[in-house]
Structures are given as structure tokens and as C-alpha cells.
Design an enzyme around this catalytic site. Structure first.
Site, mmCIF file in Angstrom:
data_model
loop_
_atom_site.group_PDB
_atom_site.id
_atom_site.type_symbol
_atom_site.label_atom_id
_atom_site.label_comp_id
_atom_site.label_asym_id
_atom_site.label_seq_id
_atom_site.Cartn_x
_atom_site.Cartn_y
_atom_site.Cartn_z
ATOM 1 N N HIS A 122 -2.436 -1.100 -3.394
ATOM 2 C CA HIS A 122 -3.475 -0.093 -3.204
ATOM 3 C C HIS A 122 -3.069 1.181 -3.948
ATOM 4 C CE1 HIS A 122 -4.350 -2.046 0.988
ATOM 5 N NE2 HIS A 122 -4.826 -2.768 -0.017
ATOM 6 N N MET A 124 -0.440 1.355 5.010
ATOM 7 C CA MET A 124 -1.263 1.804 6.124
ATOM 8 C C MET A 124 -2.421 0.828 6.338
ATOM 9 S SD MET A 124 -3.065 5.562 6.434
ATOM 10 C CE MET A 124 -1.478 6.298 6.033
ATOM 11 N N ASP A 168 -4.854 -4.434 5.923
ATOM 12 C CA ASP A 168 -5.168 -5.323 4.812
ATOM 13 C C ASP A 168 -3.996 -6.265 4.542
ATOM 14 O OD1 ASP A 168 -6.556 -6.442 2.665
ATOM 15 O OD2 ASP A 168 -5.761 -4.970 1.238
ATOM 16 N N SER A 193 0.851 -1.180 0.000
ATOM 17 C CA SER A 193 0.000 0.000 0.000
ATOM 18 C C SER A 193 0.895 1.241 0.000
ATOM 19 C CB SER A 193 -0.955 -0.020 1.199
ATOM 20 O OG SER A 193 -1.886 1.037 1.129
ATOM 21 N N THR A 194 0.761 2.116 0.965
ATOM 22 C CA THR A 194 1.524 3.359 0.998
ATOM 23 C C THR A 194 3.028 3.084 0.950
ATOM 24 O OG1 THR A 194 -0.215 4.234 2.429
ATOM 25 C CG2 THR A 194 1.800 5.539 2.214
#
Length: 203
Positions: free
Chosen positions: A39, A131, A134, A13-14
Site C-alpha cells: 500500500h 494498518m 487487508d 502496508s504501513t
């Protein structure tokens, strides 16, 4: 690399774009089939696919429903409105399923990881910077089913959220700095014994 029947799962993600470039840049042209959920905002999936394809010796393609992914191919689900799940067969088949977000995301790392649990004996899964949570539960399910599971460490994570959640669940066999994750994934794939591939022909 000899074909052990292994396959690779990666969630991020991030900060994940740079992390994926680091991991994928060490993959050989004939790397095991690889499935990635990153993401990102809608509309960025195609540009991210092109970026990663330029940085990787293997072929990086956007995940498409019904595609079969074999050696030397990397399927990326990013910015889409469907979850990527792994089906059976050789090469392995992708199914894209619309629905509601899982663990707050669509596509969801948890959805991909959970779909691969039946083939866990052949799986090497890594959860990278990001973050939230997930991927943590899915990584735990893979771990408990016998997969090799890896989480990125705090020092090299842009956001130590998803990997932290995985470590809190005891979902990762190894917690590694980013620069060691790509080589460890390939080492773990090569270590999967042939009998694991013979015992289960599908995921």
C-alpha cells in the site's frame, strides 16, 4: 536453490518499505517468482520499485498487465489503480484489473492472495506490518487450501494491524519476527515437494 515450482506472495502496508527491504535482501538472484502488494500513495510505485531493485539480488519490476514472472523476478504492485491477480502458465502471468477497492485498498493484498488459491500447494505467503485488515481473509483462504502462510509478529511490526487480523482468523501457520521471515520463506519454498508442481501446472 532447486526449482520446486514454488512461488512467493507478500503483502504489506504501513512500515512495509523497510520490512520488504529486510525480507528481500536475503533473496538469492534465482529466487522463486515473487509477487508483492504494498500500500502506498499514487505516484510512488516506480520509485519504490527502483529502491527495492537496488536492495535485492533478484530483479524487482513494476507489475504490468500480461507480464510473466519467472525465477529471479519480483513483481511489485504499489500506487496503481488496479488489482494484481495471478493467472496461469509457466512462467506465471499477471493480470491487472481495474475496479473498486477491496478491503479498502487498490491494489489489494486480499485480491492477490485470493487469486492464488488454486495454486496454494505451491505458495508461500507472508503478511507484513500494516494498518487495517487487508490480506487477512486472503491469507486464511490460502492457509485453508494448503499454502505455507506467515505473519509478522507484533514486536517487529510498525503497525500490528494486518498481521493481527490474520492471527485472529488463524490464517498464519507461523508468526515470526521480521528478521526471520525472509529465511523462512526460502526454506518453505525449498521444502515444497516436486509432486506439488506436477499435480497442478497453473494457478
Amino acid at each position: 536453490m532447486a526449482d520446486s515450482g514454488a512461488f512467493i506472495l507478500i503483502g504489506a502496508s504501513t512500515g512495509g518499505v523497510d520490512a520488504l527491504i529486510s525480507v528481500l535482501s536475503c533473496f538469492p538472484p534465482d529466487c522463486p517468482p515473487t509477487f508483492i502488494v504494498q500500500h502506498t500513495g499514487g505516484g510512488f510505485g516506480e520509485s519504490l520499485t527502483r529502491l527495492l531493485d537496488r536492495q535485492c539480488a533478484a530483479e524487482v519490476r513494476a507489475a504490468r498487465d500480461g507480464d510473466r514472472i519467472g525465477r529471479g523476478q519480483i513483481a511489485l504492485a504499489a500506487g496503481s489503480r488496479a488489482h494484481m491477480r495471478l493467472g496461469g502458465g509457466r512462467p506465471m502471468r499477471i493480470t491487472l484489473l481495474a475496479g473498486t477497492p477491496i478491503s479498502g485498498h487498490m491494489p489489494s493484498v486480499d485480491a492477490m492472495f485470493q487469486s492464488a488459491v488454486p495454486g496454494a500447494s505451491r505458495a508461500v505467503a507472508a503478511l507484513l506490518t500494516g494498518m487495517g485488515r487487508d490480506g487477512a481473509r486472503g491469507l486464511k483462504a490460502l492457509h485453508d487450501a494448503g499454502a505455507c502462510t506467515i505473519a509478522q509478529d507484533e514486536a517487529t511490526s510498525t503497525v500490528y494491524g494486518m498481521p493481527r487480523a490474520a492471527m485472529e482468523l488463524d490464517a498464519a501457520r507461523r508468526c515470526l519476527p521480521l528478521q526471520k521471515i525472509g529465511p523462512e520463506i526460502l526454506r518453505a519454498c525449498a521444502a515444497i515437494p516436486p509432486r506439488a508442481t506436477q499435480r497442478r501446472a497453473t494457478t
